[in-house]
Design a protein around this motif. Structure first.
Motif, PDB file in Angstrom:
ATOM      1  N   SER A 123      88.290   3.006  52.145  1.00  0.00           N
ATOM      2  CA  SER A 123      87.796   1.896  51.322  1.00  0.00           C
ATOM      3  C   SER A 123      88.141   2.112  49.856  1.00  0.00           C
ATOM      4  O   SER A 123      88.613   1.193  49.173  1.00  0.00           O
ATOM      5  CB  SER A 123      86.277   1.754  51.485  1.00  0.00           C
ATOM      6  OG  SER A 123      85.940   1.334  52.785  1.00  0.00           O
ATOM      7  N   GLY A 172      84.344  -3.757  49.482  1.00  0.00           N
ATOM      8  CA  GLY A 172      83.560  -4.163  50.648  1.00  0.00           C
ATOM      9  C   GLY A 172      84.334  -4.946  51.685  1.00  0.00           C
ATOM     10  O   GLY A 172      83.767  -5.299  52.732  1.00  0.00           O
ATOM     11  N   GLY A 204      83.181  -1.192  55.725  1.00  0.00           N
ATOM     12  CA  GLY A 204      82.661  -2.465  56.209  1.00  0.00           C
ATOM     13  C   GLY A 204      82.707  -2.581  57.721  1.00  0.00           C
ATOM     14  O   GLY A 204      81.789  -3.134  58.344  1.00  0.00           O
ATOM     15  N   SER A 228      75.188   0.990  53.314  1.00  0.00           N
ATOM     16  CA  SER A 228      75.289  -0.113  52.357  1.00  0.00           C
ATOM     17  C   SER A 228      74.733   0.289  50.999  1.00  0.00           C
ATOM     18  O   SER A 228      75.330  -0.015  49.958  1.00  0.00           O
ATOM     19  CB  SER A 228      74.528  -1.331  52.893  1.00  0.00           C
ATOM     20  OG  SER A 228      75.031  -1.751  54.146  1.00  0.00           O
TER      21      SER A 228
END
Length: 310
Positions: A88, A248, A265, A286
């Motif tokens: 990410s 995200g 995600g 999260s």
């Protein structure tokens, strides 16, 4: 002869100064802010608090989840998903850098060379965003297919050999690789970089470029000393608007990647939708992502100078 002594005039009583009237508070700004504040509370603050609460719970779908302050969920969130965090961060960083490298020349050309075609050129940048994000991503499966003209051209130029050696493609295939994921992200988020850059560049007086040339600066020096510093608010705004949603994003990794290109995600989706006990750990991931992104963004803004955002 008797001297006449004058009698002093009667002193007038000193009147107290009038009391200052306190200005009435103008409630109009607060009334105008109320809908926005309610929106932030309902759709921003409440979901964050709900995620934080769920991250320290235990249970399952059948028996329900209870708040037990189970902090071990954060240990699992940090230690068990290292590759996803790495992907990410790496993909979003590459996406931001490539969007800046591609978007700055486009915004510069439109701002200074577009002339009467500025509106049309900006429309060409924005109009593709009117199409569904999902459809635009699926379209890249056709663009990067093995028999597509683009992939054949890259093969003929021996570019795929280099990208395969770097681990970004697999043999003669571009689809289902890290390169495909980054390509999809760059395409989808490029307008978020171009718009702030164009807004910032358009405010620059072209006569400053003429002044730079009058002082014997070449084109590159004029850009480095005049254009780039004045366009820094657009650079900072564009990179933030690109990096934050890119961190995200998981649609591109899911449709254009492979099992080895998983991002955070995808793992959150899996824990929430396919694991009966995944809510707490998914919420912890999260929260970790939100805090990590906030720290990175605040550090970036502080390093760049908050005055550049004005």
């Amino acid at each position: 002869m008797t001297a006449v002594v004058p009698t002093p005039a009667a002193e007038k009583p000193v009147e107290p100064p009038p009391k200052e009237r306190r200005p009435r508070r103008n409630l109009t700004p607060w009334i105008l802010l109320l809908p926005g504040l309610l929106w932030l509370v309902v759709f921003f603050l409440v979901p964050i608090l709900t995620s934080v609460s769920a991250s320290v719970q235990q249970g399952d779908y059948d028996d329900g989840f209870k708040l037990t302050w189970h902090w071990a969920n954060y240990v699992d969130a940090v230690t068990k998903f290292g590759p996803q965090y790495l992907h990410s961060g790496l993909y979003s960083l590459l996406c931001t850098v490539l969007c800046l490298l591609l978007g700055y020349p486009v915004a510069y050309f439109i701002a200074f060379k577009g002339g009467r075609w500025k509106s049309l050129l900006m429309a060409l940048v924005i109009v593709p965003s009117f199409t569904s994000f999902l459809i635009r991503t699926i379209a890249w499966k056709t663009i990067l297919a093995d028999n597509s003209p683009l992939v054949r051209l890259l093969g003929d130029l021996h570019v795929l050999k280099l990208t395969t050696a770097l681990g970004w493609t697999v043999g003669d295939h571009v689809l289902a690789s890290p390169a495909a994921v980054v390509c999809g992200m760059v395409y989808n988020f490029l307008p978020f970089t171009i718009l702030p850059l164009y807004t910032s560049l358009e405010k620059i007086d072209p006569r400053l470029h003429e002044a730079g040339h009058d002082l014997y600066c070449n084109t590159f020096t004029t850009w480095r000393r005049i254009t780039l510093p004045l366009s820094m608010p657009g650079v900072i705004g564009g990179t933030l608007l690109t990096f934050i949603p890119a961190v995200g994003d998981y649609i591109n990794a899911q449709l254009l990647g492979n099992p080895n290109t998983g991002v955070v995600g995808q793992k959150i989706e899996d824990l929430f939708l396919r694991n009966t006990q995944g809510y707490p750990v998914g919420s912890a991931i999260s929260v970790v992502m939100m805090v990590g992104t906030l720290v990175l963004v605040m550090s970036y803004i502080r390093k760049a100078g908050t005055e550049d955002l004005i």
